[in-house]
Design a protein around this motif. Sequence first.
Motif, PDB file in Angstrom:
ATOM      1  N   TYR A 142       0.803  -1.220   0.000  1.00  0.00           N
ATOM      2  CA  TYR A 142       0.000   0.000   0.000  1.00  0.00           C
ATOM      3  C   TYR A 142       0.844   1.281   0.000  1.00  0.00           C
ATOM      4  N   ASN A 143       2.141   1.136  -0.159  1.00  0.00           N
ATOM      5  CA  ASN A 143       3.001   2.308  -0.317  1.00  0.00           C
ATOM      6  C   ASN A 143       3.984   2.007  -1.442  1.00  0.00           C
ATOM      7  N   GLU A 144       3.422   1.564  -2.577  1.00  0.00           N
ATOM      8  CA  GLU A 144       4.245   1.006  -3.634  1.00  0.00           C
ATOM      9  C   GLU A 144       5.051   2.059  -4.388  1.00  0.00           C
ATOM     10  N   ASP A 145       6.291   1.709  -4.646  1.00  0.00           N
ATOM     11  CA  ASP A 145       7.141   2.444  -5.572  1.00  0.00           C
ATOM     12  C   ASP A 145       6.433   2.460  -6.934  1.00  0.00           C
ATOM     13  N   PRO A 146       6.344   3.633  -7.599  1.00  0.00           N
ATOM     14  CA  PRO A 146       5.684   3.661  -8.919  1.00  0.00           C
ATOM     15  C   PRO A 146       6.309   2.699  -9.922  1.00  0.00           C
TER      16      PRO A 146
END
Length: 448
Positions: A62-66
Amino acid sequence: MRTLLLVVILCISSVMNAQQILSEVERARVVDEILDDRFNKLLPSLMDAAAIDMWIVISREYNEDPVLRTMLPATWLNARRRTILLFYRDKAKNTIEKLAVARYDVGKEIKSAWDKEKEPDQWKRLMQLIAERNPKKIGLNFSKDHNIADGLDKTDYDEFMRYLPKKAHSKVVSAEQLAVRWIETRTEREMIIYNQLVDITHDIIAEAFSEKVITPGITTTTEVEWWMRQKVTDLGLETWFHPTVDVQRTSEELVSHLYSFSGRPEDMVIVPGDLLHCDFGITYLRLNTDCQELAYVLKPEEKEAPKFLVDGLKDGNRVQDFLTTNMIAGRTGNEILARALQEAKAAGLRPSIYTHPLGLYGHSAGTTIGMWDAQGGVMKDDGENYPLNPNTVYAIELNTTITIPEWKRDIRIMLEEAGFYGPDGFRYVNGRQTQLLLIPRVKAHQGN
């Protein structure tokens, strides 16, 4: 017989223009096939060009690197716990390893390289993999100039550097060039698909700007916006931004460019004589479109748009030409912008150019060719020095201001179309608008 023939022609035309939209399971197959092709054929050459032999992408759920979001298989909608991907390129052996320091394989291509029972500490296992390969450079996703290449959060960066032996700290470099090239570069198969995406986008706009959706004197701009949004949902597609529809007409003054993005009056009733403009895009098979087109609402006595609007669209096309002929590999966005604006102004036009990369994201990675509020060029932290590369896609977004004596005012001809820059130069992905859409369409039986 004539009526039957017309029906047959219309049916054939409808079938020819309709693109097949895949089921979810078919989409997943295509997405994974494209991803495998990108990992095995594209990524090695990108790593060689960036002179990075190890690329590590770290992200938490839920805090993914683009960047990581573009690497997940179709059945992964998010990272799981902390997901660490390691790509190691051995140029001499012409091999590339794709490993996951995670409890599971990440799709079929990226194999799990962490047995928690043997090594409980995920970071220690990552360090073992690095030491075994002894890379020359370790690329991490941090960047001041490119937001899409800046996906490594501080917590994970600090932990990585704490575990990495001090003697290896000098090997750590920004992977921004590699990350941007990964995001911006399109493969041959992706470009085949891109044509279909843009065709679907054009078809939806054509339907929205028709008598099927718009009844002059009744339908509002907001209703058309929501019709477009609903059409996307009904087709099983997604959009990466809410559509907008706005009106220019004889009784109103030209407002600031910001009007196109914020502060537009809602629920404007569309009436004959209006020049309509939309901004619309879809997301499908992990690619995005972004398109702006124009339509004219015919007055009862009219069979075609006024000449001053037809000529205005031609001026908009001329600005497009000045831009795209200056898109040459190696030039920065600022260089392309300056040349295009200079040539367009010399031709008597009043242009504004704000073209952006398009692809795995709507506002994607790559060179920026102007912003609507930065016509003198963008600053360094907006990618000023990044060059135009081949096999990339752009939203050719711009406008030109024209004076209409008949309306006693200025208007903007605002256009946006997907364009591909490849080894043979520039081309539009699925054509561009060169004629105003008419509402209602002029039918064959109309006339004196």
